[in-house]
Design an enzyme around this catalytic site. Structure first.
Site, PDB file in Angstrom:
ATOM      1  CG  ASP A 188      -1.842   1.089   1.431  1.00  0.00           C
ATOM      2  OD1 ASP A 188      -3.213   0.581   1.472  1.00  0.00           O
ATOM      3  OD2 ASP A 188      -1.407   2.223   1.463  1.00  0.00           O
ATOM      4  CG  ASN A 196      -4.477  11.417  -4.704  1.00  0.00           C
ATOM      5  OD1 ASN A 196      -4.131  11.573  -6.240  1.00  0.00           O
ATOM      6  ND2 ASN A 196      -5.253  10.432  -4.530  1.00  0.00           N
ATOM      7  CG  HIS A 201      -7.500  12.069  -9.206  1.00  0.00           C
ATOM      8  ND1 HIS A 201      -7.895  11.504  -7.802  1.00  0.00           N
ATOM      9  CD2 HIS A 201      -7.826  11.151  -9.989  1.00  0.00           C
ATOM     10  CE1 HIS A 201      -8.218  10.286  -7.884  1.00  0.00           C
ATOM     11  NE2 HIS A 201      -8.297  10.031  -9.274  1.00  0.00           N
ATOM     12  CG  ASP A 205      -4.343   8.839 -11.928  1.00  0.00           C
ATOM     13  OD1 ASP A 205      -4.863   8.511 -10.885  1.00  0.00           O
ATOM     14  OD2 ASP A 205      -5.401   9.350 -12.843  1.00  0.00           O
ATOM     15  CD  GLU A 231      -4.068   3.781  -1.306  1.00  0.00           C
ATOM     16  OE1 GLU A 231      -5.056   2.975  -0.971  1.00  0.00           O
ATOM     17  OE2 GLU A 231      -3.392   3.917  -0.058  1.00  0.00           O
TER      18      GLU A 231
HETATM   19  N1  LIG Z   1      -4.824   9.557  -7.965  1.00  0.00           N
HETATM   20  C1  LIG Z   1      -5.416   8.554  -7.490  1.00  0.00           C
HETATM   21  N2  LIG Z   1      -5.757   8.603  -6.410  1.00  0.00           N
HETATM   22  C2  LIG Z   1      -6.449   7.499  -5.984  1.00  0.00           C
HETATM   23  C3  LIG Z   1      -6.696   6.442  -6.764  1.00  0.00           C
HETATM   24  N3  LIG Z   1      -7.493   5.438  -6.183  1.00  0.00           N
HETATM   25  C4  LIG Z   1      -7.451   5.756  -4.926  1.00  0.00           C
HETATM   26  N4  LIG Z   1      -6.932   7.029  -4.690  1.00  0.00           N
HETATM   27  C5  LIG Z   1      -6.746   7.769  -3.439  1.00  0.00           C
HETATM   28  O1  LIG Z   1      -6.100   6.985  -2.585  1.00  0.00           O
HETATM   29  C6  LIG Z   1      -5.898   7.508  -1.228  1.00  0.00           C
HETATM   30  C7  LIG Z   1      -6.057   6.499  -0.221  1.00  0.00           C
HETATM   31  O2  LIG Z   1      -5.927   7.167   0.961  1.00  0.00           O
HETATM   32  P1  LIG Z   1      -6.145   6.438   2.265  1.00  0.00           P
HETATM   33  O3  LIG Z   1      -6.695   5.142   2.094  1.00  0.00           O
HETATM   34  O4  LIG Z   1      -6.427   7.652   3.265  1.00  0.00           O
HETATM   35  O5  LIG Z   1      -4.687   6.182   2.604  1.00  0.00           O
HETATM   36  P2  LIG Z   1      -3.127   6.919   2.690  1.00  0.00           P
HETATM   37  O6  LIG Z   1      -3.345   8.485   2.544  1.00  0.00           O
HETATM   38  O7  LIG Z   1      -2.349   6.204   1.811  1.00  0.00           O
HETATM   39  O8  LIG Z   1      -2.488   6.534   4.142  1.00  0.00           O
HETATM   40  P3  LIG Z   1      -1.873   5.311   4.609  1.00  0.00           P
HETATM   41  O9  LIG Z   1      -2.307   4.248   3.735  1.00  0.00           O
HETATM   42  O10 LIG Z   1      -2.298   5.075   6.064  1.00  0.00           O
HETATM   43  O11 LIG Z   1      -0.312   5.794   4.491  1.00  0.00           O
HETATM   44  C8  LIG Z   1      -7.405   8.435  -1.371  1.00  0.00           C
HETATM   45  O12 LIG Z   1      -7.046   9.705  -1.222  1.00  0.00           O
HETATM   46  C9  LIG Z   1      -8.014   8.103  -2.583  1.00  0.00           C
HETATM   47  O13 LIG Z   1      -8.743   9.001  -3.342  1.00  0.00           O
HETATM   48  C10 LIG Z   1      -6.313   6.809  -8.059  1.00  0.00           C
HETATM   49  O14 LIG Z   1      -6.652   5.790  -9.094  1.00  0.00           O
HETATM   50  N5  LIG Z   1      -5.632   7.759  -8.528  1.00  0.00           N
END
Ligand SMILES: Nc1nc2c(ncn2[C@@H]2O[C@H](COP(=O)(O)OP(=O)(O)OP(=O)(O)O)[C@@H](O)[C@H]2O)c(=O)[nH]1
Length: 311
Positions: A188, A196, A201, A205, A231
């Site tokens: 992860d 982001n 976004h 990506d 992610e």
């Molecule tokens: N740019 C982009 N962002 C994505 C995509 N899919 C998911 N996300 C973003 O990934 C982020 C995941 O955030 P969280 O689950 O809070 O996790 P994190 O900020 O990585 O925190 P930790 O995992 O605890 O380190 C969210 O802001 C989603 O909007 C994608 O295809 N593209």
């Protein structure tokens, strides 16, 4: 490594030598060859209608052709559908063909032989090759549709559907063989929400694409990388016990951490956390995934940018 000669032969429907064969043979009065090839041609056309699998078609073609022409091996490549096929054996002489259909590239074919193909053999070969084109074109289309259904369009990694299918098969095989070790790395991206938030976004990506490219560079061909969530990724390491999987996992953390990623002129620090679990016969897939997920959770809780082994 032997340097391959450039591909000079293009096989198109229009270049079929079958009509020419008719004329040539009449002039030379070698009727049996014509009949033989015409029969083979008919046989091939019928056979090649029976499959939509490109490798199966090429294998049928190879088997039929070598019944009358001394072809020892066949090598085929189609880059855009990632298809590479080797049939038979290697041999010192070869003929190279670029297969085309209405300007569409249908791949590159090499036919190998222990001795030079003579003119009559080439005529036969090139009379038969066009039979392959239309079935092959359909098979490649079919293959690319299947590949698209199993691939994440953003990163090119295999998707969730592919992951479910592959893991079920891997568990099935491990159970049947009595528990060959395979391992999972559940991965992860760290603080991806902040990436982001800061870079938009689109910036996020680009990070996802760069991370996938970086991970692929670190993995062997037979390891499989899946994107199963936004992610979240999973790496399947076949035939890999816990200790070796840990080494791979640490290598992935290090590679991503040192990735010099720059977006719109600004350096973006990226890191990943990983949970590693090795299959324990006869546990279920859900139990294995739960153990990898728990280990990933521990890696996050412990400060991120690290690997944790499942218990
Ligand atoms: N740019 C982009 N962002 C994505 C995509 N899919 C998911 N996300 C973003 O990934 C982020 C995941 O955030 P969280 O689950 O809070 O996790 P994190 O900020 O990585 O925190 P930790 O995992 O605890 O380190 C969210 O802001 C989603 O909007 C994608 O295809 N593209």
């Amino acid at each position: 490594m032997q340097k391959l000669p450039p591909i000079s032969n293009i096989i198109d429907f229009d270049t079929s030598r079958l009509p020419q064969l008719e004329v040539t043979r009449q002039r030379n009065q070698v009727q049996p060859v014509k009949n033989n090839i015409a029969d083979l041609h008919r046989q091939l056309v019928l056979q090649l209608q029976t499959s939509l699998e490109a490798d199966r078609l090429l294998s049928m073609f190879f088997d039929t052709v070598r019944g009358s022409i001394p072809v020892r091996g066949l090598n085929y490549q189609h880059a855009s559908t990632d298809l590479h096929l080797e049939l038979g054996e290697n041999a010192i002489h070869s003929m190279h063909y670029r297969l085309n259909h209405q300007g569409e590239n249908l791949g590159e074919l090499i036919l190998r032989s222990d001795c030079h193909f003579d003119e009559s053999q080439l005529t036969q070969l090139e009379a038969l090759l066009p039979c392959l084109l239309f079935p092959l074109r359909n098979a490649l289309l079919y293959r690319s549709v299947i590949l698209d259904a199993l691939r994440d369009p953003l990163t090119g990694a295999a998707n969730r559907v592919a992951m479910d299918q592959t893991l079920s098969r891997e568990i099935e095989m491990a159970r049947r063989r009595g528990g060959l070790p395979f391992s999972l790395l559940m991965l992860d991206l760290d603080h991806f929400k902040s990436i982001n938030d800061r870079h938009g976004h689109q910036g996020g990506d680009e990070v996802l694409k760069a991370v996938v490219a970086c991970l692929k560079l670190q993995l062997r061909n037979m390891d499989m990388l899946f994107r199963f969530g936004g992610e979240e990724f999973l790496v399947l390491l076949s035939n890999t016990p816990l200790e070796a999987a840990g080494i791979v996992g640490n290598r992935l953390c290090e590679a991503v951490e040192t990735l010099p990623f720059v977006y719109k002129g600004e350096a973006v620090p990226v890191s990943i956390s990983i949970g590693c679990a090795t299959y324990r016969f006869p546990e279920s897939l859900d139990d294995l995934l739960r153990r990898a997920d728990d280990a990933l959770y521990q890696a996050k809780r412990n400060g991120r940018n690290q690997l944790r082994m499942a218990i």
